[in-house]
Motif scaffolding. Structure first.
Motif, short mmCIF file in Angstrom:
data_model
loop_
_atom_site.label_atom_id
_atom_site.label_comp_id
_atom_site.label_asym_id
_atom_site.label_seq_id
_atom_site.Cartn_x
_atom_site.Cartn_y
_atom_site.Cartn_z
N ASN A 132 1.82 15.05 -4.46
CA ASN A 132 2.43 15.64 -3.15
C ASN A 132 3.70 15.96 -3.05
N PRO A 133 4.67 16.61 -2.76
CA PRO A 133 6.00 16.21 -2.68
C PRO A 133 6.06 16.35 -0.93
N SER A 134 5.57 16.16 -0.27
CA SER A 134 5.55 16.63 1.27
C SER A 134 4.58 14.97 1.44
N ASP A 135 3.59 14.64 0.77
CA ASP A 135 3.30 13.39 0.87
C ASP A 135 4.14 12.46 0.58
N ARG A 136 5.03 12.57 -0.37
CA ARG A 136 5.64 11.81 -0.83
C ARG A 136 7.09 11.66 0.40
N ALA A 137 7.31 12.55 1.00
CA ALA A 137 8.56 12.28 1.87
C ALA A 137 7.60 11.56 2.95
N GLN A 138 6.58 12.06 3.57
CA GLN A 138 6.06 11.35 4.34
C GLN A 138 5.89 9.98 4.44
N ILE A 139 5.16 9.46 3.38
CA ILE A 139 5.45 8.27 3.03
C ILE A 139 7.20 7.51 3.23
N LEU A 140 7.99 8.03 2.90
CA LEU A 140 9.23 7.31 2.27
C LEU A 140 9.72 7.45 3.83
N ILE A 141 9.44 8.14 4.68
CA ILE A 141 10.12 8.68 6.42
C ILE A 141 9.14 6.89 7.12
N THR A 142 7.94 6.88 6.64
CA THR A 142 7.49 5.79 7.20
C THR A 142 7.94 4.59 6.22
N LEU A 143 8.90 4.30 5.10
CA LEU A 143 8.80 3.11 4.79
C LEU A 143 10.22 2.65 5.65
N HIS A 200 13.84 -0.99 -6.56
CA HIS A 200 13.91 0.74 -7.55
C HIS A 200 12.86 1.00 -7.46
N VAL A 201 11.54 0.90 -6.68
CA VAL A 201 10.69 2.11 -6.57
C VAL A 201 11.05 2.73 -6.07
N ILE A 202 11.68 3.09 -4.65
CA ILE A 202 11.78 4.23 -3.73
C ILE A 202 12.97 4.75 -4.66
N ALA A 203 14.17 3.99 -4.85
CA ALA A 203 15.28 4.73 -5.30
C ALA A 203 14.98 5.59 -6.77
N GLY A 204 14.04 5.43 -7.11
CA GLY A 204 13.37 5.81 -8.30
C GLY A 204 13.44 7.47 -7.87
N PHE A 205 12.89 7.93 -6.85
CA PHE A 205 13.48 9.68 -5.95
C PHE A 205 14.31 9.94 -5.46
N LEU A 206 15.44 8.96 -5.85
CA LEU A 206 16.55 9.15 -5.83
C LEU A 206 16.65 11.29 -6.90
N SER A 207 15.99 11.07 -7.99
CA SER A 207 15.96 12.28 -9.20
C SER A 207 14.58 12.54 -8.44
N LEU A 257 3.31 6.06 -2.63
CA LEU A 257 4.38 6.50 -3.20
C LEU A 257 4.05 6.57 -4.29
N GLN A 258 4.08 5.89 -5.14
CA GLN A 258 4.42 6.31 -6.50
C GLN A 258 3.18 6.86 -7.25
N GLY A 259 2.01 7.35 -6.63
CA GLY A 259 0.45 7.41 -7.70
C GLY A 259 0.37 9.45 -6.99
N SER A 260 1.51 9.56 -5.62
CA SER A 260 1.49 10.49 -4.30
C SER A 260 2.40 12.75 -5.60
N MET A 275 1.02 -1.53 -0.13
CA MET A 275 -0.19 0.20 0.26
C MET A 275 0.61 1.27 -0.05
N LEU A 276 2.07 1.09 0.96
CA LEU A 276 3.26 2.89 0.76
C LEU A 276 3.02 2.79 0.01
N LEU A 277 3.85 1.43 -1.03
CA LEU A 277 4.52 1.36 -2.22
C LEU A 277 4.19 2.04 -3.45
N SER A 278 2.70 1.68 -3.43
CA SER A 278 1.36 2.13 -4.30
C SER A 278 1.18 3.65 -4.05
#
Length: 243
Positions: free
Chosen positions: A11-22, A42-49, A6-9, A1-4
């Motif tokens: 909103n940057p603040s939501d993405r950051a919060q989901i990554l903190i939770t992960l 690879h889903v998480i690493a995709g947000f390095l950019s 993350l991919q669909g958000s 659910m969290l990965l899903s």
């Protein structure tokens, strides 16, 4: 659910919060395995950019926890070049640099992926002389890990190095930095090149060999001065390097 999420958000603040939770869940081995099995590395690493710096920081923090798992490291090693680029392009002493260096520290604990960091030595040494104490410690953790591997020594001693590196061997440098700096120097001095190799390295004016290991280096005199350092642990490390 969290990965899903993350991919669909959008909103940057939501993405950051989901990554903190992960990242928090990834502090546990069972979750490190689950995230890998779900294709999450690879889903998480995709947000390095990601265009937002805070999202990139939290991506690195999550990957840092995930990288404590050796099987995860096998998949994460493909992002080393991108992590190095983030260090090079980010402001000095930034959260981005610190998070990236923490990840590299974990990835360099074993010798398995050291070859991916062969080209990073000059970057790390350059950062060492301009960064604050906290970042210096993290840079040195990586350098100590790499210099513990004899197969890396040729690359390390040939790397271009700022002359100011030797100036860090000073009583005004914090003990926490000095101890790691002395461990790094000890690893270097334990390496014994042939006379022919040493002569070739000596001709490189800006190489680390010339800066720290050559007879013309200031290191020896700096170490002798540190024998009177007020910290007993520093004095013991200095003696180890001198001997």
């Amino acid at each position: 659910m969290l990965l899903s999420l993350l991919q669909g958000s959008p909103n940057p603040s939501d993405r950051a919060q989901i990554l903190i939770t992960l990242g928090n869940t990834a502090a546990f081995t069972v979750n490190q395995d689950l995230i890998r099995e779900f294709g999450g590395l690879h889903v998480i690493a995709g947000f390095l950019s990601d265009p937002v710096p805070e999202v990139r920081v939290q991506t690195l923090n999550a990957l840092n926890n995930l990288s404590m798992n050796l099987r995860n490291q096998e998949q994460l090693k493909v992002y080393v070049a991108q992590v190095l680029e983030l260090i090079e392009m980010s402001p000095v002493n930034s959260d981005l640099q610190m998070a990236a260096l923490r990840l590299l520290t974990n990835l360099s604990v074993t010798d398995d992926h050291h070859q991916l960091l062969r080209g990073s030595i000059t970057l790390l040494l350059s950062l060492l002389v301009v960064s604050n104490q906290v970042l210096q410690i993290q840079v040195l953790k990586v350098l100590v890990n790499l210099s513990s591997n004899p197969d890396m020594m040729d690359d390390i001693v040939q790397a271009q190095a700022p002359a100011a590196v030797v100036l860090l061997f000073d009583v005004r440098t914090s003990s926490a930095v000095l101890l790691r700096l002395l461990m790094f120097a000890g690893n270097l001095k334990a390496w014994r090149p042939s006379a022919q190799v040493a002569e070739a390295l000596r001709r490189r004016q800006d190489g680390l060999y010339r800066v720290l290991l050559d007879e013309s280096s200031q290191l020896q005199s700096k170490l002798i001065q540190l024998l009177s350092h007020p910290d007993g642990e520093v004095r013991a490390q200095v003696a180890r390097v001198l001997l």
